[in-house]
Design a protein around this motif. Structure first.
Motif, mmCIF file in Angstrom:
data_model
loop_
_atom_site.group_PDB
_atom_site.id
_atom_site.type_symbol
_atom_site.label_atom_id
_atom_site.label_comp_id
_atom_site.label_asym_id
_atom_site.label_seq_id
_atom_site.Cartn_x
_atom_site.Cartn_y
_atom_site.Cartn_z
ATOM 1 N N UNK A 144 0.786 -1.240 0.000
ATOM 2 C CA UNK A 144 0.000 0.000 0.000
ATOM 3 C C UNK A 144 0.816 1.287 0.000
ATOM 4 N N UNK A 145 2.055 1.248 0.461
ATOM 5 C CA UNK A 145 2.867 2.457 0.505
ATOM 6 C C UNK A 145 3.763 2.621 -0.714
ATOM 7 N N UNK A 146 3.745 1.646 -1.594
ATOM 8 C CA UNK A 146 4.622 1.670 -2.766
ATOM 9 C C UNK A 146 4.044 2.565 -3.860
ATOM 10 N N UNK A 147 4.896 2.975 -4.764
ATOM 11 C CA UNK A 147 4.477 3.743 -5.935
ATOM 12 C C UNK A 147 3.976 2.730 -6.975
ATOM 13 N N UNK A 148 2.679 2.469 -6.962
ATOM 14 C CA UNK A 148 2.087 1.420 -7.806
ATOM 15 C C UNK A 148 2.326 1.682 -9.286
ATOM 16 N N UNK A 149 2.248 2.907 -9.707
ATOM 17 C CA UNK A 149 2.473 3.238 -11.131
ATOM 18 C C UNK A 149 3.901 2.861 -11.533
ATOM 19 N N UNK A 150 4.855 3.251 -10.726
ATOM 20 C CA UNK A 150 6.254 2.927 -11.007
ATOM 21 C C UNK A 150 6.463 1.412 -11.072
ATOM 22 N N UNK A 151 5.946 0.704 -10.089
ATOM 23 C CA UNK A 151 6.132 -0.749 -10.061
ATOM 24 C C UNK A 151 5.416 -1.427 -11.230
ATOM 25 N N UNK A 152 4.241 -0.929 -11.613
ATOM 26 C CA UNK A 152 3.534 -1.518 -12.754
ATOM 27 C C UNK A 152 4.349 -1.345 -14.040
#
Length: 194
Positions: A144-152
């Motif tokens: 939940x604290x991660x940058x989801x866009x970056x990781x995707x």
């Protein structure tokens, strides 16, 4: 009594035959004659459903994307844990079996053509955008604290690169290495978020 023809099924058969030609001959090898031979029909049947070669090729790309997208959507709707959903969705983007290997070979051909064909480049961008949008909620659920866009975006690049290696040389070792690397990335992402 006239024969009832399932036009959607016929179109799908022709598209699937085109996948076989694309996977073995590349996009430059796609001709109406080769697709007709692969489908066991006449070129007239193809031209009944597709205005020209380009329409058939575009339908093939959309259909291969839809097939992978449908499987991913089923995983997302499943009762699996968020982590298992993410892992299974990521595995759908790797050539881990005959179906996904065929799809990946079609994608490789389209990536090559998309480099010089604007319409195919737009189709590819739309596929990537849809996939990233589908993955972001799963990433948020496990980190939940991660940058989801970056990781995707990073995962998309990882899948494309690892998948390319496993599709070009589809050994068990390459498939397992690809799967292991993706799982390790997600596990590291989750640990970093904890």
């Amino acid at each position: 009594m006239p024969k009832i023809v399932d036009h959607d099924a016929r179109r799908a058969e022709l598209v699937e035959a085109s996948w076989q030609v694309i996977a073995t001959q590349g996009l430059e090898g796609v001709t109406m004659r080769r697709v007709a031979d692969a489908a066991g029909c006449t070129t007239g049947r193809i031209t009944h459903y597709f205005a020209d070669r380009e329409a058939l090729v575009l339908a093939a790309l959309r259909a291969v994307n839809d097939a992978a997208g449908d499987r991913t959507a089923q995983i997302i709707k499943s009762d699996l844990s968020a982590r298992d959903k993410l892992m299974k969705c990521l595995e759908e983007g790797l050539p881990l079996d005959a179906t996904r290997l065929l799809e990946f070979k079609v994608w490789i051909a389209f990536w090559s053509a998309a480099a010089s064909t604007r319409q195919l480049a737009r189709e590819n961008d739309a596929r990537h955008t849809a996939w990233i949008s589908a993955m972001k909620p799963l990433i948020n659920a496990v980190a939940p604290n991660a940058d989801a866009e970056h990781h995707a975006h990073t995962l998309m690049g990882l899948l494309d690169g690892l998948g390319l290696t496993a599709a070009i040389n589809p050994t068990q070792r390459n498939r397992q290495n690809a799967k292991r690397a993706v799982h390790r990335y997600v596990d590291n992402m989750m640990r970093a978020d904890a």
